[in-house]
Design a protein around this motif. Structure first.
Motif, PDB file in Angstrom:
ATOM      1  N   GLN A 222       0.818  -1.206   0.000  1.00  0.00           N
ATOM      2  CA  GLN A 222       0.000   0.000   0.000  1.00  0.00           C
ATOM      3  C   GLN A 222       0.856   1.263   0.000  1.00  0.00           C
ATOM      4  O   GLN A 222       0.441   2.296  -0.518  1.00  0.00           O
ATOM      5  CB  GLN A 222      -0.929   0.019   1.227  1.00  0.00           C
ATOM      6  N   ARG A 223       2.056   1.192   0.576  1.00  0.00           N
ATOM      7  CA  ARG A 223       2.929   2.365   0.686  1.00  0.00           C
ATOM      8  C   ARG A 223       3.881   2.523  -0.493  1.00  0.00           C
ATOM      9  O   ARG A 223       4.512   3.565  -0.638  1.00  0.00           O
ATOM     10  CB  ARG A 223       3.766   2.268   1.963  1.00  0.00           C
ATOM     11  N   ILE A 224       4.025   1.506  -1.336  1.00  0.00           N
ATOM     12  CA  ILE A 224       5.033   1.531  -2.396  1.00  0.00           C
ATOM     13  C   ILE A 224       4.670   2.573  -3.460  1.00  0.00           C
ATOM     14  O   ILE A 224       3.508   2.754  -3.805  1.00  0.00           O
ATOM     15  CB  ILE A 224       5.218   0.127  -3.011  1.00  0.00           C
ATOM     16  N   LYS A 225       5.683   3.248  -3.953  1.00  0.00           N
ATOM     17  CA  LYS A 225       5.490   4.275  -4.974  1.00  0.00           C
ATOM     18  C   LYS A 225       5.661   3.640  -6.359  1.00  0.00           C
ATOM     19  O   LYS A 225       6.380   2.651  -6.507  1.00  0.00           O
ATOM     20  CB  LYS A 225       6.508   5.389  -4.772  1.00  0.00           C
ATOM     21  N   PRO A 226       5.034   4.201  -7.386  1.00  0.00           N
ATOM     22  CA  PRO A 226       5.152   3.627  -8.737  1.00  0.00           C
ATOM     23  C   PRO A 226       6.594   3.536  -9.242  1.00  0.00           C
ATOM     24  O   PRO A 226       6.954   2.565  -9.906  1.00  0.00           O
ATOM     25  CB  PRO A 226       4.328   4.574  -9.608  1.00  0.00           C
ATOM     26  N   ALA A 227       7.420   4.527  -8.927  1.00  0.00           N
ATOM     27  CA  ALA A 227       8.814   4.491  -9.382  1.00  0.00           C
ATOM     28  C   ALA A 227       9.553   3.297  -8.768  1.00  0.00           C
ATOM     29  O   ALA A 227      10.322   2.613  -9.456  1.00  0.00           O
ATOM     30  CB  ALA A 227       9.514   5.788  -9.023  1.00  0.00           C
ATOM     31  N   THR A 228       9.311   3.054  -7.511  1.00  0.00           N
ATOM     32  CA  THR A 228       9.942   1.908  -6.843  1.00  0.00           C
ATOM     33  C   THR A 228       9.486   0.604  -7.473  1.00  0.00           C
ATOM     34  O   THR A 228      10.283  -0.317  -7.680  1.00  0.00           O
ATOM     35  CB  THR A 228       9.592   1.919  -5.347  1.00  0.00           C
ATOM     36  N   LEU A 229       8.212   0.529  -7.785  1.00  0.00           N
ATOM     37  CA  LEU A 229       7.678  -0.674  -8.432  1.00  0.00           C
ATOM     38  C   LEU A 229       8.342  -0.909  -9.784  1.00  0.00           C
ATOM     39  O   LEU A 229       8.709  -2.040 -10.114  1.00  0.00           O
ATOM     40  CB  LEU A 229       6.165  -0.547  -8.577  1.00  0.00           C
TER      41      LEU A 229
END
Length: 88
Positions: A60-67
């Motif tokens: 839920q906390r992950i950002k799109p760039a990290t993904l």
């Protein structure tokens, strides 16, 4: 991912199965074996529920760039390893 309601239902089902197993098995060594097996299953279900809660909270906390970085790294790792294998 497993939802909390699904994990709770699974845990309730395991408790119900434990109750039925205790009623079906007579006293003695066989009953102890059944109890130990069911206790291990319940502990694993609780551990998995806690673990999935942590994973869900992270997702839920992950950002799109990290993904995208995680996906790109996972996609390029086999290519890099194969290239190293060919080079050596």
């Amino acid at each position: 991912m497993i939802t909390l309601t699904a994990a709770g239902q699974e845990e309730a089902q395991l408790y119900e199965e434990l109750r039925r197993a205790i009623e079906d098995v007579e006293e003695g060594e066989q009953r102890q074996i059944v109890l130990n097996r069911m206790i291990r299953q319940l502990r694993f279900a609780k551990w998995r529920k806690d673990r999935m809660h942590k994973v869900d909270a992270y997702c839920q906390r992950i950002k799109p760039a990290t993904l995208w970085i995680i996906l790109a790294t996972g996609a390029l790792a086999p290519v890099l390893l194969f290239s190293m294998f060919i080079w050596v």
